[in-house]
Write an enzyme that holds these catalytic residues in place. Structure first.
Site, short mmCIF file in Angstrom:
data_model
loop_
_atom_site.label_atom_id
_atom_site.label_comp_id
_atom_site.label_asym_id
_atom_site.label_seq_id
_atom_site.Cartn_x
_atom_site.Cartn_y
_atom_site.Cartn_z
N LEU A 1 -9.48 -3.23 4.15
CA LEU A 1 -8.30 -3.07 3.28
C LEU A 1 -7.46 -1.91 3.80
CD1 LEU A 1 -6.81 -4.08 0.75
CD2 LEU A 1 -8.01 -2.30 -0.53
N ASP A 2 -6.16 -2.08 3.74
CA ASP A 2 -5.18 -1.09 4.21
C ASP A 2 -5.20 -0.96 5.73
OD1 ASP A 2 -4.76 -0.72 1.54
OD2 ASP A 2 -6.01 1.07 1.45
N GLU A 3 -5.86 -1.86 6.40
CA GLU A 3 -5.93 -1.76 7.86
C GLU A 3 -5.40 -3.01 8.54
OE1 GLU A 3 -6.67 0.65 9.98
OE2 GLU A 3 -6.97 2.06 8.36
N HIS B 1 0.84 -1.20 0.00
CA HIS B 1 0.00 0.00 0.00
C HIS B 1 0.88 1.25 0.00
CE1 HIS B 1 -3.35 2.59 0.80
NE2 HIS B 1 -2.80 3.05 1.90
#
Lengths: 275, 275, 275, 275
Positions: A218-220, A183
């Site tokens: 997502l992205d976490e 990311h």
């Protein structure tokens, strides 16, 4: 041979593990142990010098450890992976090169693309490429087709090498803690569309990238590795995108090496990385 | 509480150590173990959560470990140090500030200077300063005077914070593995006088610094930490000296923190640093 | 469009250059100027927004600048390069990937190898590969054959991407300041055979790499870029070699980008890098 | 002697500036020019070798440049600064040390604290310390007292060295682009109270710091410098705070050096940093 263990912490776990290994005349070459006292969680990674029957040792370790212990002995030394990509070549190419020269620490089974842009580079490495387009179908149908495409493979990890689609919870749950994403994350983090344009407008002096496990946000998911690259006022948005690609390639390569070497343990939303 | 151990390697050492700790109901919060298979040497650092009698535990550990085992239990959590300096202020000042605010992880007993330049800054921190001039006396007489000055102190480490005199073997041997030096080392390393001028003439793009234990070959002892700082064509020799001071300060601070946290084990000419 | 100038310094050079550009209604988008007051040397790099006839502008600039001025206007925006390699794949592969996706800032004409190991990866990218073996012939004959192989190409730069042969002065002089090498250089620098083994034995905490122009003293030419990567006690010699490859790839890629963007000026044994 | 210029861009600005300097027989030792083509803004920094009357040259430059040109010639080579602090010592101490040894590139006029914690360290350096408590008075009254305390000083910059109060717009406007703050900013950025706790919970692998000019949105002004420091799973929230202090000290020192060397130009919400 590597042993990776996590469980609820209690007094004597190291003694229990080391005692069992001693009984079996196994020498510990390297040991990393960490207790998260807030979570009351025990993490260990042990390298032993001999190679023995993994199933037996795993069972024996589980027999002496707490009931909730997750024990992995001698995980496939060469992991099997599938790479998902869209149009950008940088992360995929780096993986293909390392795979080709047997320095990836994993074996790429195939590549799945939702566009055909990267089909040619895969062909050049005799790498199977599956085109699964997301166009003109529902997200659900797209993901079902993705799943059908890969479900026949026995896979350890799915690498999202700039795969520009967000996967649904049902898909992510099929591969819990097996999906790794790279990311572009900035300082300060920019949410929403066109983060590089935002970074340019903010006049940041660093841009970064984060490799993490994919969970339902997502992205976490749990962070594996992060790095930054300096930028300056002379960088246009386009230059920042270019610099971002360099750092994305480097961070993903670093994260994959850590994961493939069984140095990353995950619990809840965090990782323990025994570098 | 920290336990640091090194000895000849053999099967079962971790089990032996962890077993003893378990018997005493001590929980291992963090453990780092490393075996150097070429040297056949075992190194371990264990953090336990309780504080118990160090002398007893040390004796008990020695009782169950190989005869050559070096065991240190609960080394003085606050180390006692003496700083040697000459004229340059940067490393000494950083140490004095951290000492003053109790974040050094050590307590500075006094400063010894072979010039009076740094007397004033010591006075400002109520820090005893001993002036021992090397001028108009032999090296031997100078070092004897140095030794007389500090021999009354019970000291864990002597820090050469830009002390511009090379110490004789007899002095170094009085404080084996207790003297830490910060050295300007370049890429490529420049030997002889005026290394920054050589670096300037070579047109290097990086300059570095190395913190190391002093052995009888100055600048050749076991390395604790190294870092670099980028430079470019616009740097004059003077600018390189200035950049060098920044990186010297940072590397020495980092090395001291590692040493004071008992994270550095030394064997022969190398260190094991359990960061 | 880029203009690169170097000459003996004197008052008024910037005014002369900028005045000429103003007359021609050319706007300066970016300008970097540096005077080395020890060498009394003027260096400048100017980016202008329009594209005009390079030959005419170059002649006009030479007409108004000191006689010794080296002026390059609009150097081939895409440089033509040849890569020399031996057996190691990492630097070559990185170049081939970037070349394939048109992000190298240069075009690779061909690859020359003194072993056949890298023939296959070149074939996969439809890249001409010339095998010129050094075995069973004299060094002179080998280099003559190298020269015959490439002399038909119009080449801007020759990249030694882990080419493990030292080139003779006559060859280097044929391509003055056109040959770029990547060198494993350590902290401290290790001379002679097996530098990684020496680094391991010395217990260094950093290893580095240096990209430089080749002059008649190999590893002694003007430095373009240098970077380091941290290592620790757990690294075997083999691990250091592996880490070295990562940093070699990164430094060479960085140096090539700087050179291909006409940001590197060379005078005597030093570079001015207008990053 | 340094000349710093910014104005609306047009063709011929470099020629105009360099032409005037040539007329006055001034040699340009170093020149950096940048055009922001989106903002249509021209930025330049020129170093000349002689020292001449700054007021005259400034007027002459303004005479030949666009009406909106901001021209600064020979800004006070030693800037005058005031430091605001609260309880944390690390940034202030670093500034005091450099100031004491005349290597700060600026002269500290006094320190203002809203707590008495740092009074003693100031006293040790004979540095005037003004205690202006924010307790038991309104924010407005507090800031008026702050202003009264410093308004008698002729100051170039106010440094917020971990000053834990947000300044009101009226105060900030009194010192437009003269107030520099050091901010703990994370990857990803954490908003709200207790950012280190959030960073710990998110399991980040890097923490960072940002030095910026203060505008009416605190933590949103033009960024001068940013750096990061790696952290890992073994860091508690307290360890992260400690690492954060190290990086805050380093970033602020770096940013101040850039500002004091007149290398930072500001326009709207961004900086041009001619490093």
């Amino acid at each position: 041979m590597v042993i990776v263990i996590q469980c609820t912490d209690k007094v004597g776990l190291v003694a229990t593990i080391a005692g069992l290994l001693q009984q079996k005349e196994l020498n510990i070459v390297s040991m990393r142990e960490h207790v998260d006292s807030i979570q009351n969680r025990f993490y260990a990674r042990v390298e032993i010098s001999k190679t023995i029957d993994a199933t037996v040792l795993e069972a024996q370790l589980k027999g002496v450890l707490p009931l909730d212990a997750e024990v992995i002995v001698n995980p496939n030394p060469v992991k099997k992976i599938i790479v998902f990509a869209t149009k950008e070549y940088h992360c995929l190419s780096d993986i293909l090169i390392r795979n080709h020269f047997n320095t990836l620490g994993a074996s790429v089974l195939c590549v799945v693309g939702n566009h055909s842009h990267l089909q040619d580079i895969c062909r050049r490495f005799d790498m199977p490429f599956h085109l699964v387009s997301h166009e003109e179908i529902t997200k659900e149908a797209f993901e079902e087709q993705l799943y059908r495409t890969i479900s026949g493979y026995e896979v350890d990890y799915i690498i999202l090498a700039k795969f520009m689609r967000i996967l649904s919870p049902w898909f992510v749950e099929k591969y819990t803690l097996q999906i790794i994403n790279i990311h572009h994350s900035f300082l300060p983090a920019f949410i929403g569309a066109n983060p590089y344009k935002q970074a340019y407008e903010r006049g940041v002096k660093l841009i970064g990238a984060t490799a993490h496990f994919v969970t339902n946000n997502l992205d976490e998911g749990p962070i594996i590795a992060q790095q930054i690259i300096p930028v300056n006022h002379s960088y246009t948005t386009k230059d920042m995108v270019k610099a971002g690609k360099e750092i994305e390639t480097a961070v993903l390569a670093n994260a994959l090496q850590l994961v493939f070497d069984d140095k990353v343990l995950v619990y809840q939303n965090k990782t323990v990385v025994f570098e």
